[in-house]
Write a protein that holds these residues in place. Sequence first.
Motif, PDB file in Angstrom:
ATOM      1  N   LEU A 173      74.160   7.393  93.315  1.00  0.00           N
ATOM      2  CA  LEU A 173      73.535   8.475  93.397  1.00  0.00           C
ATOM      3  C   LEU A 173      72.377   8.428  92.595  1.00  0.00           C
ATOM      4  O   LEU A 173      71.274   8.911  93.142  1.00  0.00           O
ATOM      5  N   LEU A 174      72.144   8.035  91.383  1.00  0.00           N
ATOM      6  CA  LEU A 174      70.907   8.023  90.707  1.00  0.00           C
ATOM      7  C   LEU A 174      70.051   7.057  91.421  1.00  0.00           C
ATOM      8  O   LEU A 174      68.930   7.130  91.405  1.00  0.00           O
ATOM      9  N   ALA A 175      70.630   5.677  91.868  1.00  0.00           N
ATOM     10  CA  ALA A 175      69.878   4.835  92.408  1.00  0.00           C
ATOM     11  C   ALA A 175      69.137   5.409  93.585  1.00  0.00           C
ATOM     12  O   ALA A 175      68.006   5.016  94.078  1.00  0.00           O
ATOM     13  N   PHE A 176      70.192   6.085  94.322  1.00  0.00           N
ATOM     14  CA  PHE A 176      69.614   6.562  95.583  1.00  0.00           C
ATOM     15  C   PHE A 176      68.574   7.626  95.282  1.00  0.00           C
ATOM     16  O   PHE A 176      67.631   7.536  96.389  1.00  0.00           O
ATOM     17  N   ARG A 177      68.489   8.274  94.508  1.00  0.00           N
ATOM     18  CA  ARG A 177      67.539   9.303  93.979  1.00  0.00           C
ATOM     19  C   ARG A 177      66.211   8.685  93.446  1.00  0.00           C
ATOM     20  O   ARG A 177      65.134   8.903  93.763  1.00  0.00           O
ATOM     21  N   TYR A 178      66.422   7.721  92.600  1.00  0.00           N
ATOM     22  CA  TYR A 178      65.152   7.274  91.557  1.00  0.00           C
ATOM     23  C   TYR A 178      64.566   6.038  91.771  1.00  0.00           C
ATOM     24  O   TYR A 178      63.475   5.713  91.665  1.00  0.00           O
ATOM     25  N   THR A 179      65.474   4.893  92.204  1.00  0.00           N
ATOM     26  CA  THR A 179      64.747   3.616  92.686  1.00  0.00           C
ATOM     27  C   THR A 179      63.975   3.584  93.698  1.00  0.00           C
ATOM     28  O   THR A 179      64.123   4.294  94.646  1.00  0.00           O
ATOM     29  N   SER A 180      63.254   2.467  93.768  1.00  0.00           N
ATOM     30  CA  SER A 180      62.505   2.360  95.004  1.00  0.00           C
ATOM     31  C   SER A 180      63.218   1.918  96.354  1.00  0.00           C
ATOM     32  O   SER A 180      62.842   2.262  97.375  1.00  0.00           O
ATOM     33  N   TRP A 181      64.567   1.440  95.795  1.00  0.00           N
ATOM     34  CA  TRP A 181      65.319   1.025  96.798  1.00  0.00           C
ATOM     35  C   TRP A 181      66.024   2.324  97.637  1.00  0.00           C
ATOM     36  O   TRP A 181      66.135   2.350  98.894  1.00  0.00           O
ATOM     37  N   GLY A 182      66.248   3.381  96.814  1.00  0.00           N
ATOM     38  CA  GLY A 182      66.790   4.463  97.347  1.00  0.00           C
ATOM     39  C   GLY A 182      65.838   5.274  98.160  1.00  0.00           C
ATOM     40  O   GLY A 182      66.080   5.812  99.071  1.00  0.00           O
ATOM     41  N   VAL A 183      64.559   5.348  97.541  1.00  0.00           N
ATOM     42  CA  VAL A 183      63.573   5.950  98.183  1.00  0.00           C
ATOM     43  C   VAL A 183      63.353   5.638  99.606  1.00  0.00           C
ATOM     44  O   VAL A 183      63.140   6.112 100.450  1.00  0.00           O
ATOM     45  N   ALA A 184      63.292   3.854  99.848  1.00  0.00           N
ATOM     46  CA  ALA A 184      63.115   3.282 100.967  1.00  0.00           C
ATOM     47  C   ALA A 184      64.259   3.758 101.922  1.00  0.00           C
ATOM     48  O   ALA A 184      64.305   4.118 103.193  1.00  0.00           O
TER      49      ALA A 184
END
Lengths: 296, 549
Positions: A154-165
């Motif tokens: 969930l953190l990655a989904f929210r904060y990384t550029s991968w999550g944003v994409a």
Amino acid sequence: MTTFVELLLGGLSMGAVYALIALGFVVIFKATEVVNFAHASLLLAGGYLTAVLHDDLGFWGALAVGIAGAAVVGAAVEFLVMRRYRGSDHSVLAIVTIGVDILLVTELTRRIGTRVLSPGDPWGDKVATFGPISLAHTRIAALLAAALLITAFLLAFRYTSWGVAMRAAAENPQTAALMGVRLGRVSLSAWAVAGALAAVAALFLTVFPTPGLERATSLAAMKAFPAAILGGLDSTTGALAGGLIVGVVESLATGYQGDLSFLGRGIGDLAPYLVMVAVLLIRPAGLFGTKETARV
Amino acid sequence: MSDLDPHRPHTPPAAPPGPDPSGAVDSGTPSTAGAPEPGRADPVRPDPAGSADGTARRAAPPPGTGSSGRFAAAPSGTGSGPSAVRAAGAAPREGGGPASGGAAGPGGEPRAGGLPAAGAVDRTDSSSASRNGRPRDGGERAGGERAGGERAGRKRDAARSGGTVSAAADDAAPGTPGSGAGGGSGTQPGPTGFAGALGRPRTYLWTVLCVLLLALPFYLDRFWLQAGLFAMAAAIAAIGLNLLTGATGQLSMGHAFFLAVGAYSYCVLAAGPSIENGHRLTGLGLPGWLAAVLAVGVAGLAGGLFSPIAGRLRGAYLGIATLALIFIGQHVLFNARDLTGGFNGRTVPPLSLFGITFDDTQTVIAGVPFESAEKLWYAALLALLLCALFARGVLRGRPGRAMNAIRDHRIAAGVMGVPVARYRASVFVLSSMYAGLAGVLLALVFQRTVPEYFGMTLSLEFLAMIVIGGLGSVRGAVIGAVFVSLLPQLLTRYSESLPLVSAPGTGGGLAPGEASRYLYGAAVVVVVLFLPGGLSRLRLRSSVRRGSK
């Protein structure tokens, strides 16, 4: 009361595992709008690799290979099959995943045969006791691992550029593509992540108290479908809630089977589906799913 | 258009004769339609899809009443659907049209008469026909028209959509020469169409197929008869599923559940109370035929009970909700032991119909002993034929249009006055009745029902069948069913002579069941990716431009 708490904790732990599977299912749906009926076979692939390799590589090495292998299988399905489809009808793609599922499950069950493969986990059948409550080590490990992975995801989904994409692609593919999001990569990574999550779940579906990896494991994995649906197909929160609900309901129904004998034997396996049907009767889009709106 | 009217009264008598058509085409046609036609056709050509849709829809209001009439491009009666459109279109061209008005039913006639409508419909047809090539008499013209019909059918974004129309066009093919011959017998290969149909390979093909199917029980051994019976039962179920999933776009993974309902209801209704394996089994002891009919009804009822969900959900939601049915079904089958016999299942009482009992007592006909398989063969053939005809009627008539519209654009369908939820629910009921009948048939062939058979694998097989055969058409369902259900039998029978496949139970290599699962799993993927429309469209691919599906 002790029994109830034990069942509840066991259910939560199983629910967290189902949530892992459902999360992958939802991620694929969000990124590509494809309902992946081959998800159970991805799980079986990861579990099979772990179980077969743990003698040679040790448990952690085998688990790593299993996770990577399931991710590769998922990415391969996306790359070789999903990407070749030129039409626009996503319900047809759902049927393609059924075809893929038939292929993968046939291959894996043929390899597994009638054997029951142990995942070779370090926890074995040890049981921890907290006062009156006793809980298997595997259940605690499952709960912790799932919580860790889900938080990380969930953190990655929210904060990384991968999550944003990923979120941008789910929101509006055309705009995302115009902004430079590479949709091919997004969907490829979604399938890979889903495969990896499923492989972790496969481990915890096959450890104690279940006998190990066998043909029927894919049936157990299917309980993630009602989990994803009753939470709402396009909601990660829904996947979590759905997974936990399914796990708890199943655990309670199995635990109190004696009191529910009028419903027949094995009601625990059926309970998740009954809950799903009940929820769908009231909320056709699931608990957290967005109601479909359409512009005419 | 005005010279249509004079033709109208006096052509019907001239319709039947065979040689007449050539005269009609050579002399009559140019004067009435030959000249205006290219003119009419040309403006349409740049955008055939769009205008065809538009015109088809616009064309409907005259015969139809109210808003829902607009949506169904074809008029009321089942069976007179797309062929009526074509017949009406053909009418002004041939000069023999009026006769077609007679056969094509109430829908065709008013439209052919009304100038805007007939013109509009004609445009659909002639545009595609002219794309196929100008020479438009004799067999070539008929062929062109058929292809044209199919091509028009490809434009599935419209209210009239792929599977239905093209299936209809195929089915109507025997009638096409009739209409080309000035008879215009539309759908039914009646006495008029029959004379014209004699010279066509298609007719022979069908005749040969019918004779073959009728003669097979005299030559095949029990293994192949059973395989054929499985295929026929599967075909019935697949037709039902294709109505639901192919034509209405409602994914169902619970089809096996309704087969189980049909099979077990038949057992419970037809068998007397008995004791099997030390277990008391309930049975009502009804006559076999009544039990079979009631079992189909019970399956429909089960589908109806699911309608609050079937009517509201779609896509993956419905697919997974119906997955619940499989698990519920398995649970009930294993647990309701006095009804189902539990794990061991229960024996199936033989069917009796018109004084014939379909059991293993031998009746020798023409030197061939007829046992249950031989007798059931004909019953199954008849059931399959009726089911196929009924489904074709549904698909080609107004309900079929509504179903396709729901699949293609649910909201547009609703706006046009289609009661979407009601249609979804009723198609679900209809498809579960088909499954129920297939279940009865399967039970009769097996002579014993076991719960394990009706699991998820069976449901997935049915989905594979309709995808491989072709979504949305009756023919596709039958082809797919034959393919998927005969494949394991073929592999089993010839396992010694095939590479990679080993005989069952010998270990090493692939078991025939696994090999066939590989094959049809791969077939599903390949068909969807590279062969939209399935095997039933295979033959047409050379002549028809790739559709938008």
